[in-house]
Design a protein around this motif. Structure first.
Motif, PDB file in Angstrom:
ATOM      1  N   VAL A 380      32.834 -53.951  22.050  1.00  0.00           N
ATOM      2  CA  VAL A 380      31.321 -54.507  21.974  1.00  0.00           C
ATOM      3  C   VAL A 380      30.798 -54.243  22.530  1.00  0.00           C
ATOM      4  O   VAL A 380      29.927 -54.649  23.620  1.00  0.00           O
ATOM      5  N   LEU A 381      28.808 -52.996  21.530  1.00  0.00           N
ATOM      6  CA  LEU A 381      28.093 -52.635  22.489  1.00  0.00           C
ATOM      7  C   LEU A 381      27.291 -54.003  22.051  1.00  0.00           C
ATOM      8  O   LEU A 381      26.600 -54.162  22.540  1.00  0.00           O
ATOM      9  N   MET A 382      27.056 -54.115  20.718  1.00  0.00           N
ATOM     10  CA  MET A 382      25.974 -55.365  20.568  1.00  0.00           C
ATOM     11  C   MET A 382      26.229 -55.994  18.754  1.00  0.00           C
ATOM     12  O   MET A 382      27.506 -55.381  18.657  1.00  0.00           O
ATOM     13  N   GLU A 383      25.781 -57.386  19.315  1.00  0.00           N
ATOM     14  CA  GLU A 383      26.340 -58.535  18.267  1.00  0.00           C
ATOM     15  C   GLU A 383      25.058 -58.996  18.069  1.00  0.00           C
ATOM     16  O   GLU A 383      24.058 -59.070  18.502  1.00  0.00           O
ATOM     17  N   GLY A 384      25.434 -59.849  16.409  1.00  0.00           N
ATOM     18  CA  GLY A 384      23.978 -59.736  16.106  1.00  0.00           C
ATOM     19  C   GLY A 384      23.953 -60.100  14.841  1.00  0.00           C
ATOM     20  O   GLY A 384      24.571 -60.010  13.397  1.00  0.00           O
ATOM     21  N   TRP A 385      22.664 -59.527  14.555  1.00  0.00           N
ATOM     22  CA  TRP A 385      22.297 -59.296  13.099  1.00  0.00           C
ATOM     23  C   TRP A 385      21.495 -57.629  12.930  1.00  0.00           C
ATOM     24  O   TRP A 385      20.456 -56.939  13.893  1.00  0.00           O
ATOM     25  N   VAL A 386      21.449 -57.135  11.754  1.00  0.00           N
ATOM     26  CA  VAL A 386      20.951 -55.981  11.997  1.00  0.00           C
ATOM     27  C   VAL A 386      19.930 -55.653  10.636  1.00  0.00           C
ATOM     28  O   VAL A 386      20.160 -56.847  10.229  1.00  0.00           O
ATOM     29  N   ARG A 387      19.056 -55.496  10.751  1.00  0.00           N
ATOM     30  CA  ARG A 387      18.103 -55.803   9.891  1.00  0.00           C
ATOM     31  C   ARG A 387      17.543 -54.552   9.290  1.00  0.00           C
ATOM     32  O   ARG A 387      17.093 -53.546   9.786  1.00  0.00           O
ATOM     33  N   ILE A 388      17.063 -54.560   7.610  1.00  0.00           N
ATOM     34  CA  ILE A 388      16.403 -53.861   7.232  1.00  0.00           C
ATOM     35  C   ILE A 388      15.892 -53.824   6.241  1.00  0.00           C
ATOM     36  O   ILE A 388      15.583 -54.948   5.720  1.00  0.00           O
ATOM     37  N   PRO A 389      15.130 -53.366   5.376  1.00  0.00           N
ATOM     38  CA  PRO A 389      13.381 -53.574   4.559  1.00  0.00           C
ATOM     39  C   PRO A 389      15.086 -54.404   3.198  1.00  0.00           C
ATOM     40  O   PRO A 389      15.154 -53.697   2.762  1.00  0.00           O
ATOM     41  N   GLY A 390      14.555 -55.415   2.418  1.00  0.00           N
ATOM     42  CA  GLY A 390      14.324 -55.730   1.405  1.00  0.00           C
ATOM     43  C   GLY A 390      15.054 -55.409   0.077  1.00  0.00           C
ATOM     44  O   GLY A 390      15.735 -55.452  -0.832  1.00  0.00           O
ATOM     45  N   ASP A 391      14.184 -53.505   0.084  1.00  0.00           N
ATOM     46  CA  ASP A 391      14.095 -53.515  -1.029  1.00  0.00           C
ATOM     47  C   ASP A 391      14.946 -51.799  -0.974  1.00  0.00           C
ATOM     48  O   ASP A 391      14.359 -51.023  -1.742  1.00  0.00           O
ATOM     49  N   SER A 392      15.696 -51.703   0.195  1.00  0.00           N
ATOM     50  CA  SER A 392      15.955 -50.913   0.680  1.00  0.00           C
ATOM     51  C   SER A 392      17.372 -50.813  -0.281  1.00  0.00           C
ATOM     52  O   SER A 392      18.324 -49.440  -0.199  1.00  0.00           O
TER      53      SER A 392
END
Length: 393
Positions: A380-392
């Motif tokens: 595992v390199l990173m964990e949490g949340w990924v974020r993207i624009p809501g209209d994508s």
């Protein structure tokens, strides 16, 4: 109206010589929990594609086929399996997500992530040892068994196992690809019915090829027949547009002969498969890290292309194809390795070497592969949340 970003639980994970963004199915937005355009667009935005700059700066991708990947895991309802594993190969610069095959390297990550994500009963993780995770590979409908080391009820990620193509050592995970040949819809291990064919490639020439569907559909050709030695590194191929165009012509011709596509134009919508690989008998050479590789260390040399570029090491699924073909006397891979019966093969790739075991048997006139085994690692390199624009999506 501009929509704000949304965040989705995700894990950034290296598996073998690849890395990708891993999701639990239930954590995805509702529209992306089923196959379709919403899921494709979500994954593209996560990775940063399609990107005309081919850099994926505005996403999690690393602008290579090895790092432009997403994975979905879910609890399996299939008897005898722990998780279902679905893999998407995201095109870097084109509006396309390829679901036609598996990623053998990220299969390692799927075994580890199944534990990280809470899909494995805690009782199976007690103490120290190895947890056997049975994975249903949903892209190709095959079983993969991952033997994941456990310490204190968690995945043991650190260790001294070294994998060429990965800078740092980690804990060893043994993978078993069960019955890896694609025999669905009346198919066979060798779709043309031959161990070796004369493959006619318009505008390129005609030369010998072994076309096999184990791990992933793969077209093997002799390096010498196309002007190479089998010791080439990425820069020698990937900086040569004419060479890449020629390899794509070979791939398209192989796909047609294997019955994977009906017209050459369809190849554009099937970039992930088949793979094209060129092989040669062993010679002394130097890997991409500068490490000398003696001819006595390997049985043969293999270079393979993924998503139109020479891979920096070796795709796990292509390694399954290599191990399978090497175990069957008379294929080009077997001949390059010296011929005869063998249950394992060690091959040289741009980053070093890899050993693959295969158990093959002949049933009448047909060959059957029971399983292919190899060792990889995952972290595992990173964990949490990924974020993207809501209209994508």
């Amino acid at each position: 109206m501009v929509q704000p970003q949304i965040r989705i639980p995700a894990t950034y994970l290296r598996g073998g010589t690849s890395k990708g963004v891993f999701f639990r199915l239930e954590d995805l937005p509702q529209a992306a929990q089923v196959p379709g355009r919403a899921r494709d667009r979500l994954f593209q935005r996560v990775i940063g594609s399609p990107d005309p700059y081919a850099a994926q700066i505005d996403g999690m991708g690393g602008a290579t086929s090895s790092t432009s990947k997403c994975v979905i895991l879910s609890k399996s309802t299939r008897p005898g399996h722990d998780v279902d594993y679905l893999y998407g190969q995201i095109s870097i610069d084109k509006d396309f997500v390829d679901w036609s095959g598996n990623c053998g390297n990220l299969s390692t990550g799927a075994g580890a992530f199944a534990i990280h994500a809470g899909y494995i009963d805690a009782a199976r993780l007690a103490g120290e040892g190895v947890c056997t995770v049975r994975i249903w590979q949903a892209n190709i409908n095959k079983t993969i068994i991952a033997h994941v080391p456990i310490a204190n009820g968690q995945v043991q990620e650190t260790g001294d196992f070294e994998l060429d193509g990965v800078t740092f050592p980690a804990a060893e995970i043994v993978l078993e690809f069960m019955d890896p040949s694609d025999e669905s819809d009346g198919g066979s291990l060798f779709p043309t019915g031959n161990l070796v064919d004369e493959l006619e490639v318009p505008g390129v020439g005609t030369f010998k090829a072994t076309m096999i569907t184990a791990g992933i559909p793969t077209v093997f050709v002799n390096a010498a027949d196309i002007g190479y030695t089998g010791t080439e590194l990425r820069e020698a191929i990937n900086t040569d547009p004419a060479a890449l165009a020629r390899f794509e012509k070979i791939r398209v011709a192989g796909a047609l002969r294997m019955g994977l596509i009906k017209t050459p134009e369809e190849a554009a919508t099937r970039q992930h498969t088949p793979k094209i690989a060129f092989i040669a008998p062993p010679v002394d050479h130097v890997s991409s890290s500068g490490k000398p590789i003696s001819a006595s260390e390997v049985d043969l040399l293999v270079r393979a292309l993924s998503m139109g570029k020479l891979h920096h090491a070796m795709m796990g699924t292509a390694a399954v194809a290599i191990g399978t073909a090497a175990a069957i006397p008379g294929t080009l891979v077997n001949l390059a390795a010296g011929g005869g019966d063998r249950r394992s093969v060690t091959f040289g790739h741009p980053s070093g070497t890899l050993k693959v075991g295969a158990a093959a048997r002949q049933n009448g006139g047909d060959w059957k592969v029971e399983k292919v085994t190899m060792s990889r690692s995952a972290r595992v390199l990173m964990e949490g949340w990924v974020r993207i624009p809501g209209d994508s999506f």
